[in-house]
Design a protein around this motif. Sequence first.
Motif, PDB file in Angstrom:
ATOM      1  N   LYS A  27       8.925   1.348  -3.387  1.00  0.00           N
ATOM      2  CA  LYS A  27       8.595   0.275  -4.874  1.00  0.00           C
ATOM      3  C   LYS A  27       9.048  -0.320  -5.699  1.00  0.00           C
ATOM      4  CE  LYS A  27       5.141  -0.213  -8.650  1.00  0.00           C
ATOM      5  NZ  LYS A  27       3.708   1.068  -9.399  1.00  0.00           N
ATOM      6  N   ALA A  28      10.337   0.716  -6.080  1.00  0.00           N
ATOM      7  CA  ALA A  28      12.018  -0.274  -6.238  1.00  0.00           C
ATOM      8  C   ALA A  28      12.941  -1.162  -5.838  1.00  0.00           C
ATOM      9  CB  ALA A  28      13.107   1.124  -7.108  1.00  0.00           C
ATOM     10  N   PHE A  29      12.659  -0.880  -4.411  1.00  0.00           N
ATOM     11  CA  PHE A  29      12.895  -1.597  -2.790  1.00  0.00           C
ATOM     12  C   PHE A  29      12.189  -2.841  -3.233  1.00  0.00           C
ATOM     13  CE2 PHE A  29      13.520  -3.285   0.902  1.00  0.00           C
ATOM     14  CZ  PHE A  29      15.307  -3.260   1.245  1.00  0.00           C
ATOM     15  N   ILE A  30      11.411  -2.684  -3.196  1.00  0.00           N
ATOM     16  CA  ILE A  30      10.199  -3.838  -2.743  1.00  0.00           C
ATOM     17  C   ILE A  30      10.750  -4.907  -4.154  1.00  0.00           C
ATOM     18  CG2 ILE A  30       7.766  -4.763  -3.587  1.00  0.00           C
ATOM     19  CD1 ILE A  30       7.248  -2.612  -1.645  1.00  0.00           C
ATOM     20  N   GLN A  31      10.833  -4.400  -5.854  1.00  0.00           N
ATOM     21  CA  GLN A  31      11.037  -4.941  -6.766  1.00  0.00           C
ATOM     22  C   GLN A  31      12.201  -5.807  -6.542  1.00  0.00           C
ATOM     23  OE1 GLN A  31      10.215  -2.466  -9.758  1.00  0.00           O
ATOM     24  NE2 GLN A  31       7.844  -2.686  -9.953  1.00  0.00           N
ATOM     25  N   GLU A  32      13.515  -5.074  -5.927  1.00  0.00           N
ATOM     26  CA  GLU A  32      14.479  -5.647  -5.496  1.00  0.00           C
ATOM     27  C   GLU A  32      14.134  -6.884  -5.294  1.00  0.00           C
ATOM     28  OE1 GLU A  32      18.698  -6.661  -6.325  1.00  0.00           O
ATOM     29  OE2 GLU A  32      17.445  -4.860  -7.679  1.00  0.00           O
ATOM     30  N   CYS A  33      13.437  -6.938  -3.710  1.00  0.00           N
ATOM     31  CA  CYS A  33      13.946  -7.735  -3.096  1.00  0.00           C
ATOM     32  C   CYS A  33      12.936  -9.668  -3.707  1.00  0.00           C
ATOM     33  CB  CYS A  33      12.966  -7.587  -2.305  1.00  0.00           C
ATOM     34  SG  CYS A  33      13.260  -6.401  -0.904  1.00  0.00           S
ATOM     35  N   GLU A  34      12.011  -8.873  -4.665  1.00  0.00           N
ATOM     36  CA  GLU A  34      11.861 -10.338  -5.366  1.00  0.00           C
ATOM     37  C   GLU A  34      12.755 -10.915  -5.955  1.00  0.00           C
ATOM     38  OE1 GLU A  34       8.007  -8.249  -7.136  1.00  0.00           O
ATOM     39  OE2 GLU A  34       6.727  -8.591  -5.152  1.00  0.00           O
ATOM     40  N   ARG A  35      13.556 -10.261  -6.197  1.00  0.00           N
ATOM     41  CA  ARG A  35      14.417 -10.838  -7.420  1.00  0.00           C
ATOM     42  C   ARG A  35      15.306 -12.077  -6.558  1.00  0.00           C
ATOM     43  NH1 ARG A  35      14.529  -6.513 -10.523  1.00  0.00           N
ATOM     44  NH2 ARG A  35      15.188  -5.016  -9.517  1.00  0.00           N
ATOM     45  N   GLY A  36      15.559 -11.529  -5.272  1.00  0.00           N
ATOM     46  CA  GLY A  36      16.576 -12.641  -4.389  1.00  0.00           C
ATOM     47  C   GLY A  36      14.976 -13.808  -4.244  1.00  0.00           C
ATOM     48  N   GLY A  37      16.483 -15.118  -3.197  1.00  0.00           N
ATOM     49  CA  GLY A  37      15.708 -16.326  -3.146  1.00  0.00           C
ATOM     50  C   GLY A  37      14.641 -15.823  -1.722  1.00  0.00           C
ATOM     51  N   THR A  38      14.379 -17.562  -1.252  1.00  0.00           N
ATOM     52  CA  THR A  38      13.529 -17.164   0.006  1.00  0.00           C
ATOM     53  C   THR A  38      13.643 -18.296   0.519  1.00  0.00           C
ATOM     54  OG1 THR A  38      11.792 -19.207  -1.195  1.00  0.00           O
ATOM     55  CG2 THR A  38      11.743 -17.328  -1.314  1.00  0.00           C
ATOM     56  N   SER A  39      14.910 -18.941   0.109  1.00  0.00           N
ATOM     57  CA  SER A  39      15.563 -19.971   1.222  1.00  0.00           C
ATOM     58  C   SER A  39      16.357 -19.120   2.436  1.00  0.00           C
ATOM     59  CB  SER A  39      16.544 -21.025  -0.058  1.00  0.00           C
ATOM     60  OG  SER A  39      17.828 -19.769   0.739  1.00  0.00           O
ATOM     61  N   GLU A  40      16.657 -19.738   3.358  1.00  0.00           N
ATOM     62  CA  GLU A  40      16.901 -19.277   4.657  1.00  0.00           C
ATOM     63  C   GLU A  40      18.523 -19.103   4.471  1.00  0.00           C
ATOM     64  OE1 GLU A  40      16.910 -21.685   8.328  1.00  0.00           O
ATOM     65  OE2 GLU A  40      14.766 -22.384   7.532  1.00  0.00           O
ATOM     66  N   ALA A  41      19.467 -20.142   2.984  1.00  0.00           N
ATOM     67  CA  ALA A  41      20.777 -19.727   3.072  1.00  0.00           C
ATOM     68  C   ALA A  41      20.698 -18.149   2.280  1.00  0.00           C
ATOM     69  CB  ALA A  41      21.278 -21.182   2.335  1.00  0.00           C
ATOM     70  N   ALA A  42      19.489 -17.946   1.552  1.00  0.00           N
ATOM     71  CA  ALA A  42      19.550 -17.334   0.619  1.00  0.00           C
ATOM     72  C   ALA A  42      20.047 -15.712   1.504  1.00  0.00           C
ATOM     73  CB  ALA A  42      18.578 -17.196  -0.280  1.00  0.00           C
ATOM     74  N   ILE A  43      18.892 -15.689   2.893  1.00  0.00           N
ATOM     75  CA  ILE A  43      18.511 -14.673   3.761  1.00  0.00           C
ATOM     76  C   ILE A  43      19.942 -14.163   3.932  1.00  0.00           C
ATOM     77  CG2 ILE A  43      16.918 -13.996   5.209  1.00  0.00           C
ATOM     78  CD1 ILE A  43      15.164 -15.366   4.117  1.00  0.00           C
ATOM     79  N   LYS A  89       1.067  -0.687  -0.229  1.00  0.00           N
ATOM     80  CA  LYS A  89       0.290   0.029  -0.252  1.00  0.00           C
ATOM     81  C   LYS A  89       1.107   1.089  -0.142  1.00  0.00           C
ATOM     82  CE  LYS A  89      -3.421   2.413   2.893  1.00  0.00           C
ATOM     83  NZ  LYS A  89      -4.530   1.731   4.377  1.00  0.00           N
ATOM     84  N   GLN A  90       2.457   1.008   0.982  1.00  0.00           N
ATOM     85  CA  GLN A  90       3.245   2.553   1.191  1.00  0.00           C
ATOM     86  C   GLN A  90       3.125   2.772  -0.393  1.00  0.00           C
ATOM     87  OE1 GLN A  90       1.493   4.314   3.831  1.00  0.00           O
ATOM     88  NE2 GLN A  90       3.353   4.703   3.772  1.00  0.00           N
ATOM     89  N   SER A  91       4.023   1.277  -1.133  1.00  0.00           N
ATOM     90  CA  SER A  91       4.509   1.674  -2.167  1.00  0.00           C
ATOM     91  C   SER A  91       3.564   2.378  -3.362  1.00  0.00           C
ATOM     92  CB  SER A  91       5.143   0.238  -2.750  1.00  0.00           C
ATOM     93  OG  SER A  91       4.271  -0.527  -3.233  1.00  0.00           O
ATOM     94  N   GLU A  92       2.552   2.766  -3.350  1.00  0.00           N
ATOM     95  CA  GLU A  92       2.093   3.459  -4.668  1.00  0.00           C
ATOM     96  C   GLU A  92       2.258   3.949  -4.327  1.00  0.00           C
ATOM     97  OE1 GLU A  92      -2.265   2.522  -3.362  1.00  0.00           O
ATOM     98  OE2 GLU A  92      -1.910   0.414  -3.218  1.00  0.00           O
ATOM     99  N   ALA A  93       2.128   4.860  -3.545  1.00  0.00           N
ATOM    100  CA  ALA A  93       3.160   6.987  -3.549  1.00  0.00           C
ATOM    101  C   ALA A  93       4.478   6.519  -3.432  1.00  0.00           C
ATOM    102  CB  ALA A  93       1.982   7.174  -3.145  1.00  0.00           C
ATOM    103  N   ASN A  94       5.079   5.482  -3.754  1.00  0.00           N
ATOM    104  CA  ASN A  94       6.609   5.813  -2.685  1.00  0.00           C
ATOM    105  C   ASN A  94       7.393   4.933  -4.006  1.00  0.00           C
ATOM    106  OD1 ASN A  94       9.096   6.006  -1.657  1.00  0.00           O
ATOM    107  ND2 ASN A  94       8.104   6.047   0.388  1.00  0.00           N
ATOM    108  N   ALA A  95       8.025   6.040  -5.142  1.00  0.00           N
ATOM    109  CA  ALA A  95       8.567   5.211  -5.835  1.00  0.00           C
ATOM    110  C   ALA A  95       9.500   4.431  -5.240  1.00  0.00           C
ATOM    111  CB  ALA A  95       9.431   6.256  -7.247  1.00  0.00           C
ATOM    112  N   ASP A  96      10.883   4.947  -4.278  1.00  0.00           N
ATOM    113  CA  ASP A  96      11.693   4.553  -4.098  1.00  0.00           C
ATOM    114  C   ASP A  96      11.566   3.448  -3.383  1.00  0.00           C
ATOM    115  OD1 ASP A  96      13.987   6.238  -5.252  1.00  0.00           O
ATOM    116  OD2 ASP A  96      13.465   7.432  -3.059  1.00  0.00           O
TER     117      ASP A  96
END
Length: 847
Positions: free
Chosen positions: A276-292, A267-274
């Motif tokens: 929104k870009a950071f969320i997109q970057e997070c989505e390119r990371g893995g979900t495994s514990e090792a990746a985190i 919700k907050q990313s709708e009016a916050n370009a920075d």
Amino acid sequence: MRYNFKTSEAKWQQTWDERRVFESDVDPSKPKYYVLEMLPYPSGRIHMGHVRNYTLGDVAARYRKALGYNLMHPMGWDSFGLPAENAAMERKVHPGEWTNKNITEMKTQLKPLGFSYDWNREVATHTPEYYRHEQKMMIDFWKSGLLYRKESHVNWDPIENSVLANEQVIDGRGWRSGALVERKLIHQWFLKITDFADELVESLDSLTGWPEKVRTMQKNWIGKSQGAYVDFKLSNGETVTVFTTRPDTLFGMSFLAIAAGHPIAQKQSEANADLKAFIQECERGGTSEAAIETAEKLGCPVGLTASHPLIPGKIIPVYVANFVLMEYGTGALFGCPAHDQRDFEFATKYELPIVQVVSDNGSWDRAAAYTGDGTMINSEFLEGMTSADAKKTMIEKLDSSNTGKSATTYRLRDWGVSRQRYWGCPVPFVHCNDCGVVPEKVENLPIKLPEDVTFDRPGNPLDHHPTWKHTNCPSCNKPAIRDTDTMDTFFESSWYFLRYCSPKSEQAFDEKDVQYWMPVDQYIGGVEHAILHLLYSRFFTRALRKCGYPIQFEEPFKNLLTQGMITHVTYQDKEGAWLSPAEVLPLENGTYIKASDKSSVTVGRLEKMSKSKKNTIDPGEIIDTYGADTARLFMMSDNPPEKDLEWTDSGADGAWRYLNKLYTQAMYAVDCIPAINTPEPDTFSAAAVTLRQVVHKTIMEYTHDLETFSYNRGVARLRTLSNTLFAFDPKTTDEKWAFREGYETLIQLLAPITPHICEEIWQSFGHTTLVYETPWPKHRPELTVETQVTIAIQVNGKLRGTIDMPADSDEDSVKQAALNHVAHLTDGKTVQRVIVVKNKIVNIVVS
């Protein structure tokens, strides 16, 4: 007189097949015994790990058969999976063609090893006859509320275009493709394994036949945790709830972090370009514990603050952080940098306060978080308490102030069972615009995979197929679309042991069969399956029972053996290229040279046999050179089954030489032993009694070795018995009778390990029955009691000789015999004391 293993092994394998001795059926008049090794993936070649694993199972199976059990020992194939799909793309063949060919080849390779498999029970999980039953199971899980579909962030392999389980992500990369894994939001099917988390943990204590390390691994994986939910009021009026196992550290909080997929973040990313870009970057990371754990801890302010629930007026910044996932906990956490390493790294990067609230008695250097327990400091009403007491007190405070409550959570997450690939069991659901998600009608099962697929485009071939996914809704009969996901292959291996009980049934399994055969009495496989496969199988047993399947038992595997790996030294040439054992030659000084050009070779350390390092031995070559019995004997001789085993040519050669000597000596024995079924003599000479004592003590001790899987110790005992027989020279009738008894016993005891040569010798001794069908020998207790003992004699603490005495002789007799034996050493000296340790030692003190 030399043993011809090629002729003998082929003959006895044909005899076993013709007599159908390995076939099994329900027989309530006999106790049953179900031996099972984890089913293999049909890669096309068996390796030495297979040989060891299956020999372990075969020894257990043959032993139990001899004890009088009704034996079931099946074999099958875990034949769905990505390797077949990859092979189809590389070789331009259909995955089914590749798989069926590999099954044929591996079955051909296994047969010469003489395993006691009931091939009438063979299953292959890629066949519609098998997977139609698991399609019905999936529908039943849906109807029972154990299966659901939702959007979820997954590990996405951009090369294989498929979801990966966390365990298939290694250092942030796909386990097969090596591609950097991305985080992707897609619809997935899930099984509610978490509904059984408590039961799965608590019942581990009942699995006393499992290795402790495996039970511990499962407990840790399920990860039952006591803690609390804590509510944080945000500056926009909303509330974020966090679960924590460390509520005692709440006074050390310096930030609140939420996942990129959290509704507030979106919700907050709708009016916050920075943002929104950071969320997109997070989505390119893995979900495994090792990746985190390995990724840099990054965040972006949400544009909101939170109020500390227990410190009036304290305002906390709120971030989206790349190490918080919606799939774990509530998708939010409170950061206490002094006492959590990830929080520490995050706070250090963004210069947030790091407040110590757990004392470490002054040793903390602030180079990393202090994560241990201690005494509370800087914590108001918790001041001076231990960490344990502080947790309880904080939870009570949160509850009384309506800012939180106590809770139990689990590390275990629901099992995502859908995969975006072709070569798997089709998910039996249809998507209808009017009816939504609808299960296929049971009478329409199996939903078969289409044969005419292509792999020339990335992604799932089922999505690309022009007609397969188009169907009619099972509910309203309007045009609809089939689900194009297939099931995780762990689905197939989570119930195959039940199918073996009724492999030809129209049902998944019949009640009378599973009531008789299950649970598996002895399960054998690699420790690498200690968590997922075993946990999923335990879950399936409970889930199927909940769905009304005829299962009356709690656990599928009563006893578990996890065998070690087969290792071999590695070789590299001067350019660093790996060499196979066949490509090197040994020199007399212990070094090696390259066979092709005589150049120097570097010998590396012992490592697990692997194709990549070429340190493998072909089982087929070993069988051609030495025979199956030699390979089987060596596998059981060197190390305990749970330990790694080093394959050596000298070890294999030693096993062959022993078997050849056994055969030669047995053929000599044929000429002097009495006829079969000759009555036992009334009396025996001293030599015959001594031999019989060795024989019956071996029966007793070796039987215990087999019961405890101490196979290497058991083989050593049989070698000792063999040497005793090889050295025995029978002269009288009673000695010849004892000689025959000894040889026949040796053959019966050795038969589970080296069945072919034992059948050959057994027949040479005049038997018309099979040793495989001969009852296990029983020891005579009176012949296992030690009648003579060897007692060591020490004079002033130094060993000066030994004497043989009747066991349990009285102390005075032992003293006098010992003094007489060393009289020449004590002559003229004063005997101060004589200390007797019964049946073991006499210590004479003189001055």
